[in-house]
Design an enzyme around this catalytic site. Structure first.
Site, PDB file in Angstrom:
ATOM      1  N   HIS A  21       3.555 -39.049 -29.877  1.00 48.96           N
ATOM      2  CA  HIS A  21       3.506 -38.087 -28.773  1.00 48.96           C
ATOM      3  C   HIS A  21       2.921 -38.785 -27.546  1.00 48.96           C
ATOM      4  CE1 HIS A  21       2.043 -34.792 -26.254  1.00 48.96           C
ATOM      5  NE2 HIS A  21       3.072 -34.136 -26.735  1.00 48.96           N
TER       6      HIS A  21
ATOM      7  N   GLU B 274      10.447 -36.556 -24.115  1.00 44.91           N
ATOM      8  CA  GLU B 274       9.460 -35.857 -23.301  1.00 44.91           C
ATOM      9  C   GLU B 274       8.994 -36.787 -22.180  1.00 44.91           C
ATOM     10  OE1 GLU B 274       7.253 -32.637 -25.586  1.00 44.91           O
ATOM     11  OE2 GLU B 274       6.551 -34.492 -26.483  1.00 44.91           O
TER      12      GLU B 274
HETATM   13  P1  PGA Z   1       4.246 -28.597 -22.372  1.00 48.50           P
HETATM   14  O1  PGA Z   1       3.958 -29.646 -23.561  1.00 48.50           O
HETATM   15  O2  PGA Z   1       5.438 -27.770 -22.790  1.00 48.50           O
HETATM   16  O3  PGA Z   1       2.982 -27.776 -22.304  1.00 48.50           O
HETATM   17  O4  PGA Z   1       4.509 -29.385 -21.132  1.00 48.50           O
HETATM   18  C1  PGA Z   1       5.007 -30.361 -24.139  1.00 48.50           C
HETATM   19  C2  PGA Z   1       4.473 -31.344 -25.156  1.00 48.50           C
HETATM   20  O5  PGA Z   1       3.486 -32.030 -24.923  1.00 48.50           O
HETATM   21  O6  PGA Z   1       5.079 -31.485 -26.230  1.00 48.50           O
END
Ligand code: PGA
Length: 262
Positions: free
Chosen positions: A98, A170
């Site tokens: 992550h 992401e």
């Molecule tokens: P967020 O987080 O939707 O609050 O931006 C996404 C994540 O870190 O997986």
């Protein structure tokens, strides 16, 4: 049968045991009617909540994952969690790499790769998160960064494991309270880059089947447009999913957009 749509949330370092359990109970009840042949729903709680989460969860409805894992089974790794400890809990899923692990805790692609290999060898579905920083985007090297994270992250992973692999794209600049959501066009384009790389790594057939989820400021205002992008297989949602009612609504509106539900 058409491809499943993935909806998941990482609870990060939020929600204690009690709050995690009631969140899971609510989410399970609210979403129970959704056809699990069409969707895959998962929640990734804190380590301390996992034993209780496992006890109360209907796993055929909501899969449970861990936020991180060590690449060794045991040893001198203070503060780490072993794959055997997670197996003891009977988890479905392990998330690796992550953005906060990479950028706050300085994990490298090399370490993510060791974790990915270890997670797959221990039978977990393995969710590898990738994404470029704002600076990498400004320097126009996002595609190279994404490819590097995939090629390094899956180094030495045989195609036999492809069915157990999920990817979350992401962008670092899109995540969290200060994040700006990626435009749907940008997200879809990067998903195309990721798909191409997965096909290179795992072959046409297996590479095409790996689900690639978008994450980073997914919210009720952009979820429908994101999910209808051809390259996006699911939504990995943080803040907008942490109230069960809100997450249920977001899932339903996305499915409705795809013509998948009442
Ligand atoms: P967020 O987080 O939707 O609050 O931006 C996404 C994540 O870190 O997986």
């Amino acid at each position: 049968m058409s491809k499943k749509i993935y909806f998941g949330t990482n609870l990060k370092m939020y929600k204690n045991i009690h709050d995690t359990v009631s969140y899971l109970e609510d989410l399970t009840r609210l979403t129970a009617d959704l056809n699990r042949d069409e969707i895959e729903l998962f929640v990734i709680p804190s380590y301390t909540s996992l034993p209780d989460a496992v006890k109360i969860s209907r796993r055929e409805l909501v899969h449970l994952g861990a936020q991180n894992m060590c690449w060794e089974e045991q040893g001198q790794f203070t503060g780490e969690i072993s794959p055997l400890m997670l197996k003891e809990l009977g988890l479905d899923l392990v998330m690796i790499g992550h953005s906060e692990r990479r950028h706050v805790f300085r994990e490298t692609d090399y370490e993510e790769n060791k974790k990915v290999l270890c997670s797959l060898e221990h039978g977990f579905t393995t969710l590898l998160c990738i994404g470029e920083t704002e600076q990498e985007k400004e320097y126009s090297i996002s595609n190279e960064i994404l490819r590097t994270q995939l090629i390094a992250g899956f180094h030495g992973v045989s195609t036999d494991y492809a069915k157990k692999i999920w990817v979350a794209y992401e962008p670092v600049w899109a995540i969290g309270v200060n994040g700006k959501p990626a435009s749907v066009e940008y997200a879809n384009e990067k998903h195309g880059v990721i798909r191409k790389c997965l096909v290179e790594l795992f072959g046409e057939e297996a590479g095409k089947l790996i689900p690639v989820l978008y994450g980073g400021s997914v919210n009720p205002g952009n979820a429908e447009r994101l999910i209808e992008q051809p390259e996006i297989d699911g939504l990995f949602t943080g803040r907008s999913a942490w109230q069960a009612e809100a997450f249920d609504k977001l899932i339903r509106s996305a499915l409705k957009k795809l013509g998948k539900m009442v």
